[in-house]
Design a protein around this motif. Structure first.
Motif, PDB file in Angstrom:
ATOM      1  N   GLY A   1       0.789  -1.228   0.000  1.00  0.00           N
ATOM      2  CA  GLY A   1       0.000   0.000   0.000  1.00  0.00           C
ATOM      3  C   GLY A   1       0.822   1.279   0.000  1.00  0.00           C
ATOM      4  O   GLY A   1       0.266   2.360   0.041  1.00  0.00           O
ATOM      5  N   PHE A   2       2.138   1.150  -0.036  1.00  0.00           N
ATOM      6  CA  PHE A   2       2.987   2.335  -0.067  1.00  0.00           C
ATOM      7  C   PHE A   2       3.763   2.384  -1.374  1.00  0.00           C
ATOM      8  O   PHE A   2       4.295   1.362  -1.806  1.00  0.00           O
ATOM      9  CB  PHE A   2       3.994   2.311   1.089  1.00  0.00           C
ATOM     10  N   LEU A   3       3.832   3.558  -1.999  1.00  0.00           N
ATOM     11  CA  LEU A   3       4.665   3.691  -3.181  1.00  0.00           C
ATOM     12  C   LEU A   3       6.092   3.324  -2.812  1.00  0.00           C
ATOM     13  O   LEU A   3       6.594   3.724  -1.767  1.00  0.00           O
ATOM     14  CB  LEU A   3       4.659   5.132  -3.694  1.00  0.00           C
ATOM     15  N   ASN A   4       6.717   2.608  -3.699  1.00  0.00           N
ATOM     16  CA  ASN A   4       8.081   2.173  -3.440  1.00  0.00           C
ATOM     17  C   ASN A   4       9.060   3.195  -4.027  1.00  0.00           C
ATOM     18  O   ASN A   4       9.438   3.127  -5.185  1.00  0.00           O
ATOM     19  CB  ASN A   4       8.287   0.793  -4.072  1.00  0.00           C
ATOM     20  N   TRP A   5       9.445   4.158  -3.206  1.00  0.00           N
ATOM     21  CA  TRP A   5      10.268   5.263  -3.722  1.00  0.00           C
ATOM     22  C   TRP A   5      11.633   4.794  -4.175  1.00  0.00           C
ATOM     23  O   TRP A   5      12.216   5.359  -5.090  1.00  0.00           O
ATOM     24  CB  TRP A   5      10.412   6.358  -2.656  1.00  0.00           C
ATOM     25  N   ARG A   6      12.132   3.766  -3.527  1.00  0.00           N
ATOM     26  CA  ARG A   6      13.458   3.295  -3.935  1.00  0.00           C
ATOM     27  C   ARG A   6      13.398   2.727  -5.353  1.00  0.00           C
ATOM     28  O   ARG A   6      14.255   2.973  -6.181  1.00  0.00           O
ATOM     29  CB  ARG A   6      13.978   2.242  -2.959  1.00  0.00           C
ATOM     30  N   GLU A   7      12.304   2.010  -5.607  1.00  0.00           N
ATOM     31  CA  GLU A   7      12.168   1.433  -6.947  1.00  0.00           C
ATOM     32  C   GLU A   7      11.984   2.537  -7.993  1.00  0.00           C
ATOM     33  O   GLU A   7      12.499   2.456  -9.098  1.00  0.00           O
ATOM     34  CB  GLU A   7      10.975   0.472  -6.970  1.00  0.00           C
ATOM     35  N   ILE A   8      11.231   3.586  -7.628  1.00  0.00           N
ATOM     36  CA  ILE A   8      11.014   4.709  -8.543  1.00  0.00           C
ATOM     37  C   ILE A   8      12.349   5.323  -8.948  1.00  0.00           C
ATOM     38  O   ILE A   8      12.633   5.566 -10.114  1.00  0.00           O
ATOM     39  CB  ILE A   8      10.114   5.776  -7.873  1.00  0.00           C
ATOM     40  N   ARG A   9      13.190   5.501  -7.944  1.00  0.00           N
ATOM     41  CA  ARG A   9      14.516   6.068  -8.173  1.00  0.00           C
ATOM     42  C   ARG A   9      15.340   5.189  -9.098  1.00  0.00           C
ATOM     43  O   ARG A   9      15.940   5.646 -10.075  1.00  0.00           O
ATOM     44  CB  ARG A   9      15.218   6.184  -6.819  1.00  0.00           C
ATOM     45  N   ARG A  10      15.325   3.919  -8.769  1.00  0.00           N
ATOM     46  CA  ARG A  10      16.160   2.995  -9.534  1.00  0.00           C
ATOM     47  C   ARG A  10      15.679   2.907 -10.982  1.00  0.00           C
ATOM     48  O   ARG A  10      16.453   2.891 -11.927  1.00  0.00           O
ATOM     49  CB  ARG A  10      16.108   1.601  -8.881  1.00  0.00           C
ATOM     50  N   ARG A  11      14.382   2.859 -11.117  1.00  0.00           N
ATOM     51  CA  ARG A  11      13.791   2.744 -12.449  1.00  0.00           C
ATOM     52  C   ARG A  11      14.133   3.974 -13.284  1.00  0.00           C
ATOM     53  O   ARG A  11      14.467   3.874 -14.460  1.00  0.00           O
ATOM     54  CB  ARG A  11      12.282   2.658 -12.268  1.00  0.00           C
ATOM     55  N   ALA A  12      14.054   5.149 -12.668  1.00  0.00           N
ATOM     56  CA  ALA A  12      14.363   6.378 -13.390  1.00  0.00           C
ATOM     57  C   ALA A  12      15.835   6.415 -13.775  1.00  0.00           C
ATOM     58  O   ALA A  12      16.196   6.801 -14.893  1.00  0.00           O
ATOM     59  CB  ALA A  12      14.014   7.582 -12.533  1.00  0.00           C
ATOM     60  N   GLU A  13      16.692   5.969 -12.856  1.00  0.00           N
ATOM     61  CA  GLU A  13      18.124   5.955 -13.174  1.00  0.00           C
ATOM     62  C   GLU A  13      18.383   5.045 -14.361  1.00  0.00           C
ATOM     63  O   GLU A  13      19.150   5.371 -15.263  1.00  0.00           O
ATOM     64  CB  GLU A  13      18.927   5.474 -11.960  1.00  0.00           C
ATOM     65  N   LYS A  14      17.704   3.899 -14.362  1.00  0.00           N
ATOM     66  CA  LYS A  14      17.892   2.960 -15.454  1.00  0.00           C
ATOM     67  C   LYS A  14      17.402   3.571 -16.771  1.00  0.00           C
ATOM     68  O   LYS A  14      18.059   3.464 -17.801  1.00  0.00           O
ATOM     69  CB  LYS A  14      17.141   1.654 -15.159  1.00  0.00           C
ATOM     70  N   ALA A  15      16.232   4.219 -16.699  1.00  0.00           N
ATOM     71  CA  ALA A  15      15.662   4.809 -17.913  1.00  0.00           C
ATOM     72  C   ALA A  15      16.572   5.888 -18.479  1.00  0.00           C
ATOM     73  O   ALA A  15      16.729   6.004 -19.696  1.00  0.00           O
ATOM     74  CB  ALA A  15      14.284   5.385 -17.609  1.00  0.00           C
ATOM     75  N   MET A  16      17.197   6.672 -17.610  1.00  0.00           N
ATOM     76  CA  MET A  16      18.091   7.723 -18.085  1.00  0.00           C
ATOM     77  C   MET A  16      19.405   7.117 -18.583  1.00  0.00           C
ATOM     78  O   MET A  16      19.970   7.564 -19.572  1.00  0.00           O
ATOM     79  CB  MET A  16      18.368   8.746 -16.977  1.00  0.00           C
ATOM     80  N   ALA A  17      19.864   6.094 -17.882  1.00  0.00           N
ATOM     81  CA  ALA A  17      21.119   5.458 -18.289  1.00  0.00           C
ATOM     82  C   ALA A  17      20.992   4.850 -19.684  1.00  0.00           C
ATOM     83  O   ALA A  17      21.931   4.843 -20.469  1.00  0.00           O
ATOM     84  CB  ALA A  17      21.514   4.381 -17.281  1.00  0.00           C
ATOM     85  N   ARG A  18      19.806   4.376 -19.992  1.00  0.00           N
ATOM     86  CA  ARG A  18      19.550   3.795 -21.302  1.00  0.00           C
ATOM     87  C   ARG A  18      19.820   4.821 -22.401  1.00  0.00           C
ATOM     88  O   ARG A  18      20.227   4.485 -23.502  1.00  0.00           O
ATOM     89  CB  ARG A  18      18.079   3.382 -21.329  1.00  0.00           C
ATOM     90  N   LEU A  19      19.579   6.081 -22.093  1.00  0.00           N
ATOM     91  CA  LEU A  19      19.865   7.147 -23.054  1.00  0.00           C
ATOM     92  C   LEU A  19      21.271   7.699 -22.834  1.00  0.00           C
ATOM     93  O   LEU A  19      21.660   8.703 -23.429  1.00  0.00           O
ATOM     94  CB  LEU A  19      18.851   8.278 -22.909  1.00  0.00           C
ATOM     95  N   GLY A  20      22.008   7.046 -21.939  1.00  0.00           N
ATOM     96  CA  GLY A  20      23.387   7.453 -21.717  1.00  0.00           C
ATOM     97  C   GLY A  20      23.528   8.729 -20.919  1.00  0.00           C
ATOM     98  O   GLY A  20      24.526   9.428 -21.034  1.00  0.00           O
ATOM     99  N   ILE A  21      22.532   9.051 -20.124  1.00  0.00           N
ATOM    100  CA  ILE A  21      22.581  10.308 -19.392  1.00  0.00           C
ATOM    101  C   ILE A  21      22.785  10.033 -17.912  1.00  0.00           C
ATOM    102  O   ILE A  21      21.993   9.354 -17.288  1.00  0.00           O
ATOM    103  CB  ILE A  21      21.261  11.093 -19.544  1.00  0.00           C
ATOM    104  N   ALA A  22      23.856  10.585 -17.387  1.00  0.00           N
ATOM    105  CA  ALA A  22      24.067  10.490 -15.949  1.00  0.00           C
ATOM    106  C   ALA A  22      23.538  11.775 -15.343  1.00  0.00           C
ATOM    107  O   ALA A  22      24.096  12.834 -15.550  1.00  0.00           O
ATOM    108  CB  ALA A  22      25.551  10.328 -15.643  1.00  0.00           C
ATOM    109  N   VAL A  23      22.442  11.668 -14.631  1.00  0.00           N
ATOM    110  CA  VAL A  23      21.856  12.860 -14.041  1.00  0.00           C
ATOM    111  C   VAL A  23      21.288  12.459 -12.693  1.00  0.00           C
ATOM    112  O   VAL A  23      20.860  11.319 -12.506  1.00  0.00           O
ATOM    113  CB  VAL A  23      20.764  13.458 -14.970  1.00  0.00           C
ATOM    114  N   ASP A  24      21.354  13.372 -11.755  1.00  0.00           N
ATOM    115  CA  ASP A  24      20.792  13.094 -10.441  1.00  0.00           C
ATOM    116  C   ASP A  24      19.270  13.103 -10.564  1.00  0.00           C
ATOM    117  O   ASP A  24      18.665  14.146 -10.774  1.00  0.00           O
ATOM    118  CB  ASP A  24      21.264  14.161  -9.461  1.00  0.00           C
TER     119      ASP A  24
END
Ligand SMILES: Nc1ncnc2c1ncn2[C@@H]1O[C@H](COP(=O)(O)OP(=O)(O)OP(=O)(O)O)[C@@H](O)[C@H]1O
Ligand SMILES: [Mg+2]
Lengths: 326, 505
Positions: free
Chosen positions: B115-138
């Motif tokens: 019942g709680f959004l998984n913020w850690r997963e959100i972070r990880r997923r976003a990092e992966k999505a950006m890395a796929r485009l080769g972008i290192a961004v906070d």
């Protein structure tokens, strides 16, 4: 990273600092009168529970980029209905209370539908809602009537003993419970995040495929529910059904949210800020009561001053922050 | 043909859509197969974005049919479209400015745990999505604090993050530099091999030919034709878009004429810099000259422009105007000295969405003249009509609110605003972003003739070809530092590229 997070939270931090300062001021000034005691501290929540509950709903509405002026009217209507249901018709609380909560939520839903689907300004729709609810309350019952049945038993079942003769009264308990639920809703559910998104940029939210309609209507429903819950709390607190209950409550709720760092333009703010905002209300009120000679209306004047201060502060921060860097 | 796998992924037939006063689409056909990149081409205002919005439920079509994955579809909202497997990056970057990069990527599809959004997963997923485009961004950074390029990449990352059957990219590359574009193309090719259909809209012809398998051309809301990319020469593609026969000669750079530039520089920067955004640099800008400012994204081009225009203040060096030291504290002061600045981000910095095309055009001129000296309505109409014609701005009339124009046409209006104000120094930051080939040529001519009349122009562009064609002199920046300056005959794409690359080693 830490620095940035800090910066983002300046409005909230400023509110918290002001809150602590006010508290310390009262504690020092009225040390002999026991300002600094658990009993007084509990009273902050007890006396302002219905404001706090209404402010929770209001915060969601403001976050979504809207406003809800019907809150005070709904409190009056619910308070009167509760009295009529329980006193005149002998309805048990387990039926009467859910019924009035449902009514508040339903009223909110209707307003939300008008705001969203007919694209009417929230200000006007909820203003109409306010007149409707207040008028209805006064039609049903011209003046305040006591509620004698059930109230005492509810109050005693719902209170939480804290030892050494102290207890957390029912209205404070309801408020704190509602606040914890609201925190969960705002920060740990999709609905909560969508509220931020819709308030941040509605067009983007639509194009991102977010359920804008459901979110918008949901927010007004939630606010209606909170207003009704505030009405129930009010009746429990005063043991009465009062058609004039919650007069101007919506404005206090807006003030609490804004002092807590929520931007009226939507998309930015925290429930925790609203919580502290309500706490500031309580501290000022209590300080003035302890002082003894000042009229309680001074609360409004101090709140007005604080409001101005915080708006200026936010403006300053915004101007700084909106400079994009590459 | 009843076997669904033989059907194309998407089949639009006879799609029509009208807005008050505008027939945006007239019986348009559009077909996308599985496993292809399909370029949707046309001039500004041809109806590309409208077609995409009709397909994805932003607008409802007036007529026609849509078959997607062997089902009739009629999405009512973008959410419906997403649900059936259409993922879209719309032309204007659409994100929630006050939320973090991570949230913007995952909004609406976050996963919950108990019942709680998984913020850690959100972070990880976003990092992966950006890395796929080769972008290192906070990914915790607030989107409003990111550059437009990063914002564009975030929008793309968001679109790539879901399991879609059809991916639509409406001018996704307009703010990206070459490296980022190449990386995006890499991802597109991979998705294509996985069987996705991809719709790609751009005004960069190189990019069209680099990734597309087939091309559909629209003109004035009409379907012109569908072609194999490999068998449609570039010049023919342009002819089809513009609706007239062209020859190679039309695209030759006009011979760089000997230009008459002033003796002393109009503006002279000596060691002007700003901590954290630009290292101290020297720069001279002459009247009658187009000075190109080249470099990769984030190399300090926009920062230089902002310093010149008083948006930011330098903390070192001196700026001289006509030999006299000046300090600009605000854009207003710059405008009083007859500077003009056409910014890179039109959506947030430039257009006033509810004002008409005419009002948007005369805005800068009016400010220049002071509010006391009102520009007469007749003059306003004349200016508006002149630029609508000169830049071929597609609008039913000059009183149309600018927000209803197509993206490229909005850009033209902004450009017209600054051209109309007739400044002494005109700073153009990516002025042709999202503008079609034909209009680009028109703008180039206009820029050249303005310089001929004595205007000083600072021209910023990521498009090297355009840079070379337009500029009399080119300054190359890298890492917020000036690395080289090229004159006259030295200017070429390879020389600029070399300058950027050499500094790299
Ligand atoms: N909401 C609207 N109301 C009125 N007219 C509109 C609206 N949206 C688009 N138009 C008009 O429809 C036409 C097609 O616009 P569209 O945005 O589809 O062009 P486009 O091909 O995407 O151009 P660009 O390359 O500039 O992005 C334009 O003439 C535009 O002015
Ligand atoms: Mg477009």
């Amino acid at each position: 990273m830490n620095l940035r997070v800090l910066k983002r939270n300046i409005p909230f931090a400023a509110t918290a600092v002001v809150c602590v300062l006010l508290y310390v001021f009262g504690a020092v000034q009225f040390y002999d009168e026991n300002f600094f005691s658990l009993r007084v501290f509990i009273n902050f929540f007890y006396d302002n529970a219905f404001l706090g509950i209404a402010a929770i709903g209001m915060t969601f509405v403001i976050l979504s980029g809207g406003i809800d002026l019907s809150v005070g009217g709904v409190v009056g209507l619910v308070s009167v209905l509760l009295a009529i249901l329980m006193e005149n018709h002998g309805a048990p609380p387990v039926i009467a209370i859910p019924l009035v909560l449902l009514l508040g939520a339903g009223l909110g839903t209707v307003m939300g539908v008008f705001v969203h689907y007919f694209a009417l300004p929230a200000f006007l729709v909820t203003l109409a809602g306010m007149f409707f609810a207040r008028g209805m309350a006064l039609v049903l019952q011209y003046e305040s009537v006591p509620i004698t049945k059930h109230v005492d038993s509810i109050n005693s079942t719902l209170s939480l003993p804290l030892g050494s003769g102290l207890q957390l009264p029912s209205s404070a308990l309801i408020y704190l419970g509602a606040f914890v639920l609201a925190l969960w809703l705002a920060h740990f559910t999709r609905f909560g995040r969508n509220v931020y998104a819709v308030g941040g940029n509605e067009q983007s939210a639509t194009l991102m495929g977010l359920p804008v309609a459901r979110t918008r209507v949901g927010v007004y429903t939630l606010s209606g529910f909170c207003a009704a819950l505030a009405g129930v709390t009010y009746s429990l607190y005063t043991s009465s059904g009062n058609p004039n209950a919650g007069m101007g409550l919506e404005l206090d709720a807006i003030a609490a949210a804004v002092i807590g760092g929520t931007l009226l333009s939507g998309g930015v703010g925290y429930l925790a800020g609203t919580f502290v905002g309500v706490l500031i209300f309580g501290i000022i009120q209590t300080t003035i009561i302890f002082q003894g000679t000042l009229s309680s209306w001074w609360t409004k004047i101090v709140v007005g001053g604080l409001l101005l201060l915080f708006i200026l502060l936010q403006k300053g921060i915004q101007a700084k922050k909106l400079r994009p860097k590459n | 043909m009843s076997d669904p796998t033989h059907l194309p992924l998407l089949q639009l037939r006879g799609i029509s859509k009208s807005f008050p006063g505008v027939k945006a689409l007239a019986e348009v056909d559009f077909t996308v197969r599985r496993g292809e990149v399909h370029a949707l081409m046309g001039e500004n205002g041809a109806g590309k974005s409208t077609l995409i919005k009709v397909l994805t439920g932003v607008y409802q079509r007036d007529g026609g049919s849509a078959l997607f994955d062997a089902h009739d579809i009629n999405p009512k909202t973008p959410q419906d479209a997403q649900r059936i497997g259409i993922s879209t990056v719309y032309q204007e970057v659409n994100l929630i400015p006050h939320l973090s990069v991570a949230e913007n990527i995952c909004l609406g599809r976050q996963r919950s745990k108990f019942g709680f959004l998984n913020w850690r997963e959100i972070r990880r997923r976003a990092e992966k999505a950006m890395a796929r485009l080769g972008i290192a961004v906070d990914v915790a950074e607030t989107v409003a604090n990111c550059s437009i390029a990063i914002q564009q990449l975030v929008a793309i990352a968001r679109a790539l993050d879901i399991d879609a059957k059809l991916l639509i990219l409406d001018e996704p590359t307009s703010s990206l530099d070459e490296k980022e574009v190449e990386r995006l193309f890499g991802v597109m090719r991979k998705l294509k091999d996985e069987g996705l259909g991809i719709v790609f809209v751009t005004h960069f012809l190189d990019q069209v030919y680099a990734v597309s398998d087939r091309i559909t051309v629209l003109r004035n809301g009409n379907f012109v034709g569908e072609y194999e990319a490999a068998s449609l020469p570039r010049i023919e593609l342009i002819s089809k878009m513009m609706g007239k026969e062209l020859s190679e000669a039309d695209f030759k750079a006009a011979d760089r004429k000997e230009h008459q530039r002033g003796e002393t520089p109009l503006l002279h920067l000596e060691n002007v810099g700003r901590r954290g955004s630009l290292k101290p640099l020297n720069l001279e800008i002459f009247e009658g000259e187009v000075l190109g400012l080249s470099g990769l994204l984030g190399s300090g081009r926009t920062e230089t422009a902002r310093l010149l225009f008083g948006v930011d203040q330098p903390d070192s060096g001196t700026t001289r105007l006509d030999g006299n030291p000046i300090k600009l504290k605000s854009p207003r002061q710059a405008m009083e000295r007859k500077f003009g600045f056409c910014p890179e981000d039109r959506k947030t910095e430039a257009i006033i969405p509810n004002l008409s095309v005419r009002e948007n055009i005369v805005l800068a001129l009016q400010v220049n003249q002071g509010w006391m000296r009102y520009v007469s309505r007749a003059k306003q109409n004349e200016l508006a009509d002149k630029f609508i014609k000169a830049l071929n701005i597609k609008t039913p009339h000059a009183e149309q609110p600018i927000r209803l124009l197509s993206g490229g046409n909005q850009q033209k209006v902004i450009l017209a605003r600054w051209l109309a104000s007739h400044p002494r120094l005109l700073i153009l930051d990516e002025p042709t972003r999202g503008i079609d080939v034909g209009a680009k040529l028109e703008i180039e001519k206009l820029v050249a003739s303005l310089a001929g009349e004595g205007m000083a122009i600072l021209f910023i562009s990521s498009d090297l070809e355009e840079m070379v064609r337009n500029s009399h002199r080119v300054v190359v920046l890298r890492d917020r530092k000036k690395v080289c300056e090229l004159q006259g005959g030295e200017i070429s794409e390879s020389a600029i590229m070399h300058a950027i690359a050499k500094a790299e080693s």
